[in-house]
Design a protein around this motif. Structure first.
Motif, PDB file in Angstrom:
ATOM      1  N   VAL A 139       0.817  -1.300  -0.218  1.00 53.91           N
ATOM      2  CA  VAL A 139      -0.010  -0.181   0.058  1.00 53.91           C
ATOM      3  C   VAL A 139       0.877   1.279   0.041  1.00 53.91           C
ATOM      4  O   VAL A 139       1.816   1.298   0.701  1.00 53.91           O
ATOM      5  N   ALA A 140       0.581   2.193  -1.008  1.00 53.90           N
ATOM      6  CA  ALA A 140       1.261   3.454  -0.746  1.00 53.90           C
ATOM      7  C   ALA A 140       0.197   4.569  -0.732  1.00 53.90           C
ATOM      8  O   ALA A 140      -0.956   4.590  -1.541  1.00 53.90           O
ATOM      9  N   LEU A 141       0.277   5.567   0.077  1.00 51.08           N
ATOM     10  CA  LEU A 141      -0.433   6.371   0.223  1.00 51.08           C
ATOM     11  C   LEU A 141       0.357   7.741   0.950  1.00 51.08           C
ATOM     12  O   LEU A 141       1.098   7.728   1.885  1.00 51.08           O
ATOM     13  N   GLY A 142      -0.058   9.043   0.170  1.00 47.29           N
ATOM     14  CA  GLY A 142       0.648  10.285   0.846  1.00 47.29           C
ATOM     15  C   GLY A 142       0.030  10.659   1.982  1.00 47.29           C
ATOM     16  O   GLY A 142       0.154  12.075   2.328  1.00 47.29           O
ATOM     17  N   LEU A 143      -0.611   9.873   2.705  1.00 49.26           N
ATOM     18  CA  LEU A 143      -1.356  10.609   4.095  1.00 49.26           C
ATOM     19  C   LEU A 143      -0.852   9.720   5.051  1.00 49.26           C
ATOM     20  O   LEU A 143      -0.668   8.451   4.841  1.00 49.26           O
ATOM     21  N   PRO A 144      -0.891   9.936   6.417  1.00 50.14           N
ATOM     22  CA  PRO A 144      -0.795   9.154   7.653  1.00 50.14           C
ATOM     23  C   PRO A 144      -1.841   8.167   7.722  1.00 50.14           C
ATOM     24  O   PRO A 144      -3.098   8.700   7.777  1.00 50.14           O
ATOM     25  N   PHE A 145      -1.557   7.072   7.696  1.00 52.14           N
ATOM     26  CA  PHE A 145      -2.504   5.855   8.068  1.00 52.14           C
ATOM     27  C   PHE A 145      -2.019   4.778   8.813  1.00 52.14           C
ATOM     28  O   PHE A 145      -1.049   4.620   8.901  1.00 52.14           O
ATOM     29  N   GLN A 146      -3.309   4.052   9.416  1.00 52.37           N
ATOM     30  CA  GLN A 146      -2.950   2.860  10.017  1.00 52.37           C
ATOM     31  C   GLN A 146      -3.290   1.611   9.012  1.00 52.37           C
ATOM     32  O   GLN A 146      -4.260   1.432   8.434  1.00 52.37           O
ATOM     33  N   LEU A 147      -2.595   0.721   8.940  1.00 49.83           N
ATOM     34  CA  LEU A 147      -2.728  -0.623   8.166  1.00 49.83           C
ATOM     35  C   LEU A 147      -2.872  -1.949   8.724  1.00 49.83           C
ATOM     36  O   LEU A 147      -2.193  -2.181   9.687  1.00 49.83           O
ATOM     37  N   GLU A 148      -3.921  -2.394   8.479  1.00 54.59           N
ATOM     38  CA  GLU A 148      -4.162  -4.084   8.930  1.00 54.59           C
ATOM     39  C   GLU A 148      -4.428  -4.947   7.630  1.00 54.59           C
ATOM     40  O   GLU A 148      -4.818  -4.598   6.515  1.00 54.59           O
ATOM     41  N   GLN A 149      -3.976  -6.023   7.885  1.00 52.23           N
ATOM     42  CA  GLN A 149      -4.193  -7.299   6.858  1.00 52.23           C
ATOM     43  C   GLN A 149      -5.144  -8.311   7.303  1.00 52.23           C
ATOM     44  O   GLN A 149      -5.061  -8.603   8.557  1.00 52.23           O
ATOM     45  N   SER A 150      -6.212  -8.615   6.529  1.00 57.13           N
ATOM     46  CA  SER A 150      -7.157  -9.484   6.965  1.00 57.13           C
ATOM     47  C   SER A 150      -7.605 -10.431   5.609  1.00 57.13           C
ATOM     48  O   SER A 150      -6.959 -10.275   4.519  1.00 57.13           O
ATOM     49  N   VAL A 151      -8.380 -11.243   5.842  1.00 60.23           N
ATOM     50  CA  VAL A 151      -8.998 -12.162   4.653  1.00 60.23           C
ATOM     51  C   VAL A 151     -10.435 -12.367   4.823  1.00 60.23           C
ATOM     52  O   VAL A 151     -11.138 -12.141   5.743  1.00 60.23           O
ATOM     53  N   ALA A 152     -10.889 -12.077   3.702  1.00 64.94           N
ATOM     54  CA  ALA A 152     -12.570 -12.147   3.628  1.00 64.94           C
ATOM     55  C   ALA A 152     -12.665 -13.319   2.474  1.00 64.94           C
ATOM     56  O   ALA A 152     -12.067 -13.951   1.459  1.00 64.94           O
ATOM     57  N   TYR A 153     -13.991 -13.578   2.877  1.00 65.13           N
ATOM     58  CA  TYR A 153     -14.650 -15.135   2.020  1.00 65.13           C
ATOM     59  C   TYR A 153     -16.019 -14.360   1.425  1.00 65.13           C
ATOM     60  O   TYR A 153     -16.847 -13.892   1.961  1.00 65.13           O
ATOM     61  N   THR A 154     -16.031 -14.815   0.188  1.00 62.71           N
ATOM     62  CA  THR A 154     -17.253 -14.525  -0.645  1.00 62.71           C
ATOM     63  C   THR A 154     -17.603 -15.947  -1.292  1.00 62.71           C
ATOM     64  O   THR A 154     -17.059 -17.097  -1.012  1.00 62.71           O
ATOM     65  N   TYR A 155     -18.563 -15.979  -2.333  1.00 62.53           N
ATOM     66  CA  TYR A 155     -19.199 -17.169  -2.971  1.00 62.53           C
ATOM     67  C   TYR A 155     -17.999 -17.642  -3.644  1.00 62.53           C
ATOM     68  O   TYR A 155     -16.972 -17.323  -4.307  1.00 62.53           O
ATOM     69  N   LEU A 156     -17.861 -18.817  -3.465  1.00 60.83           N
ATOM     70  CA  LEU A 156     -17.173 -20.016  -4.181  1.00 60.83           C
ATOM     71  C   LEU A 156     -15.700 -19.731  -3.598  1.00 60.83           C
ATOM     72  O   LEU A 156     -14.647 -19.966  -4.408  1.00 60.83           O
ATOM     73  N   ASP A 157     -15.294 -19.127  -2.627  1.00 66.09           N
ATOM     74  CA  ASP A 157     -13.818 -18.852  -2.284  1.00 66.09           C
ATOM     75  C   ASP A 157     -13.323 -20.181  -1.374  1.00 66.09           C
ATOM     76  O   ASP A 157     -14.146 -20.637  -0.559  1.00 66.09           O
ATOM     77  N   VAL A 158     -12.322 -20.318  -1.572  1.00 68.99           N
ATOM     78  CA  VAL A 158     -11.503 -21.335  -0.817  1.00 68.99           C
ATOM     79  C   VAL A 158     -10.699 -20.842   0.148  1.00 68.99           C
ATOM     80  O   VAL A 158     -10.537 -21.301   1.419  1.00 68.99           O
ATOM     81  N   LEU A 159      -9.567 -20.211  -0.536  1.00 71.51           N
ATOM     82  CA  LEU A 159      -8.629 -19.595   0.321  1.00 71.51           C
ATOM     83  C   LEU A 159      -8.960 -18.397   1.090  1.00 71.51           C
ATOM     84  O   LEU A 159      -8.018 -17.977   2.164  1.00 71.51           O
ATOM     85  N   GLY A 160      -9.926 -17.650   0.324  1.00 71.11           N
ATOM     86  CA  GLY A 160     -10.260 -16.489   1.068  1.00 71.11           C
ATOM     87  C   GLY A 160      -9.632 -15.052  -0.053  1.00 71.11           C
ATOM     88  O   GLY A 160      -8.456 -15.524  -0.443  1.00 71.11           O
ATOM     89  N   ARG A 161      -9.910 -13.859   0.248  1.00 69.69           N
ATOM     90  CA  ARG A 161      -9.420 -12.949  -0.353  1.00 69.69           C
ATOM     91  C   ARG A 161      -8.458 -12.158   0.459  1.00 69.69           C
ATOM     92  O   ARG A 161      -8.990 -11.653   1.640  1.00 69.69           O
ATOM     93  N   PRO A 162      -7.391 -11.615   0.143  1.00 69.14           N
ATOM     94  CA  PRO A 162      -6.592 -11.038   0.988  1.00 69.14           C
ATOM     95  C   PRO A 162      -7.353  -9.381   1.071  1.00 69.14           C
ATOM     96  O   PRO A 162      -7.746  -8.931   0.172  1.00 69.14           O
ATOM     97  N   VAL A 163      -7.351  -8.896   2.229  1.00 72.13           N
ATOM     98  CA  VAL A 163      -8.094  -7.504   2.252  1.00 72.13           C
ATOM     99  C   VAL A 163      -6.928  -6.613   3.052  1.00 72.13           C
ATOM    100  O   VAL A 163      -6.181  -6.839   4.193  1.00 72.13           O
ATOM    101  N   ALA A 164      -6.514  -5.595   2.628  1.00 72.82           N
ATOM    102  CA  ALA A 164      -5.916  -4.213   2.784  1.00 72.82           C
ATOM    103  C   ALA A 164      -6.882  -3.242   3.535  1.00 72.82           C
ATOM    104  O   ALA A 164      -7.761  -2.964   3.002  1.00 72.82           O
ATOM    105  N   VAL A 165      -6.928  -3.312   5.082  1.00 72.35           N
ATOM    106  CA  VAL A 165      -7.568  -2.524   5.757  1.00 72.35           C
ATOM    107  C   VAL A 165      -6.970  -1.012   6.006  1.00 72.35           C
ATOM    108  O   VAL A 165      -6.011  -1.252   7.040  1.00 72.35           O
ATOM    109  N   LEU A 166      -7.202   0.196   5.812  1.00 74.87           N
ATOM    110  CA  LEU A 166      -6.503   1.418   6.116  1.00 74.87           C
ATOM    111  C   LEU A 166      -7.483   2.141   7.196  1.00 74.87           C
ATOM    112  O   LEU A 166      -8.775   2.194   6.844  1.00 74.87           O
TER     113      LEU A 166
END
Length: 468
Positions: free
Chosen positions: A371-398
């Motif tokens: 993630v790149a952003l020219g403003l101060p932010f807090q970053l978290e990483q998580s995983v989301a599951y939607t239809y037909l997902d097996v391993l899940g989708r990576p999620v960047a949370v700012l």
């Protein structure tokens, strides 16, 4: 260790001593308080009267603690260069409530050298409703408190302050020379003002701008099948003077200018020209009271809530749309990584975003998000599951806070590794599942026939000759 600490202390004291010899030759302040957000532009002429070069200076003021946006440029040369700054403790003798920022110059200012700086700032929640409560037909008045001169640790040879208000002025502190002309108040010029000699002023005036503050959650789902889905969930509050007494929709409909002077009847949203599949709803359902205008420059949407917002009221709703994948996702030529790039701010303008939560949901199979952003932010990483997902989708949370309009166009970039073979994952999964179901059905069917043929009753029926 003690010697190192002593050396650092000597260097710090030398730097402070050099900065203390700085003189502001002229300062021009322009403050705009006609809206909900207070804007200030400051132009400084700086001179170094000290014995050594100065690498930085202190910029102080009574509202810097509430600065959502602060940009400082050195304009001495042909090209303006943006300067870095950081929070700094106010020196001894500073008035109560004054905070400071240490600004690093592009190059040390030599002895007897001069430089010119321009600072632009936006302050949130510095206008106080006065009175704090109004009736439906009343206008809103607010109180702004500041200083007639620059609150500075340096001597200022010459300075002036100009304040632009949004409506009629009820009262303003007179610090001579002072002049009031229409919507503008002028203080100064003042000469040879000593450090920390700024005088307090207050301005009481009419301001019916939309005092809208919000908590926003944006969810951006990237699909390499061709679309990027954006959903924004808002909790908007009117933080102006609170409405008291009876509220009449009939009076509002009959004469909205008179009976909703301080109200917020609608919100304006700006979208890219490629935006499509727009929707606007709340907990009850779809809200049809909106208007969309398309042009080559973009899509303008007017969102009208179920009821106008008055002081102390709030509204919660969801606004969403989709974008073509090619308009916001590209490829890095050298690395081959996919890059998502879009403005960080929500679509609604003219609101102060007290807190912003942005979730960028990458496609399943993506890896190594950056993630790149020219403003101060807090970053978290998580995983989301939607239809037909097996391993899940990576999620960047700012997580960000205190955003104003000037910051919303700042570009958010999320780069990640993704193979085009990942597009085959779901079709292959469907084919595999359906194939397994058919195989089980065939095996079960054949097994049922075999057991039926092996039963004694069936064999007797087959072996017994038919009577003619």
């Amino acid at each position: 260790m003690a010697r190192l600490a002593a050396a650092l202390l000597v260097l710090a004291l030398a730097s402070i001593g050099a900065s203390a010899q700085l003189v502001i030759e002229d300062a021009q302040r322009q403050i705009d308080i006609s809206g909900f957000v207070a804007h200030e532009q400051l132009q400084l002429g700086l001179r170094n009267d000290g014995p050594a070069a100065a690498a930085s200076l202190l910029l102080c003021g009574p509202h810097l603690a509430r600065a959502a946006y602060l940009e400082i440029k050195e304009t001495s040369g042909k090209d303006a260069s943006k300067l870095a700054w950081k929070e700094a403790a106010a020196p001894a003798g500073a008035p109560a409530g004054v905070t400071c920022r240490e600004v690093t110059l592009s190059k040390p200012l030599a002895k007897k050298g001069t430089a010119r700086l321009t600072a632009v700032a936006a302050y949130t929640h510095v206008l106080r409703p006065e009175p704090a409560e109004v009736r439906q037909r009343d206008a809103q008045h607010v109180l702004f408190e500041s200083t007639a001169q620059l609150a500075s640790p340096y001597k200022v040879a010459k300075q002036s302050t100009e304040i632009k208000v949004g409506g009629g002025v009820q009262s303003a502190t007179d610090v001579s020379p002072y002049k009031s002309s229409g919507s503008k108040l002028s203080y100064g010029p003042y000469s040879d003002v000593e450090p920390w000699a700024a005088q307090q002023i207050s301005v009481h005036y009419e301001n019916n701008a939309p005092f809208a503050a919000a908590e926003v959650e944006r969810e951006i789902e990237i699909s390499h099948w061709g679309n990027v889905y954006v959903e924004e969930r808002y909790h908007v509050r009117h933080v102006g003077a609170k409405l008291v007494g009876e509220w009449s929709r009939w009076d509002l409909t009959r004469d909205p200018k008179q009976f909703a002077q301080a109200g917020i009847p609608s919100f304006a949203a700006a979208l890219p020209p490629q935006a499509r599949s727009l929707y606007y709803r709340d907990a009850i359902g779809n809200i049809s009271s909106s208007e969309t205008r398309r042009s080559s420059e973009g899509v303008r949407v007017t969102l009208v809530p179920r009821y106008p917002l008055f002081g102390g009221w709030s509204s919660t709703f969801t606004f969403g749309y989709s974008l073509p994948l090619s308009s916001v996702v590209g490829k890095e030529p050298k690395t081959g990584r996919s890059v998502f790039a879009a403005p960080i701010g929500p679509a609604l303008g003219d609101i102060v975003v007290d807190s912003l939560l942005v979730k960028v949901v990458l496609p399943e199979g993506a890896s190594d998000p950056k993630v790149a952003l020219g403003l101060p932010f807090q970053l978290e990483q998580s995983v989301a599951y939607t239809y037909l997902d097996v391993l899940g989708r990576p999620v960047a949370v700012l997580r960000l806070s205190n955003l104003v309009q000037e910051m919303k166009p700042e570009t958010l970039q999320v780069s990640y590794t993704y193979s085009s073979m990942g597009l085959l994952q779901k079709p292959l999964l469907l084919v595999g599942v359906l194939g397994a179901i058919f195989a089980i059905a065939i095996v079960a069917g054949r097994g049922g026939l075999a057991s039926l043929a092996a039963s004694p009753s069936v064999r007797n029926v087959v072996a017994k000759p038919h009577a003619s």
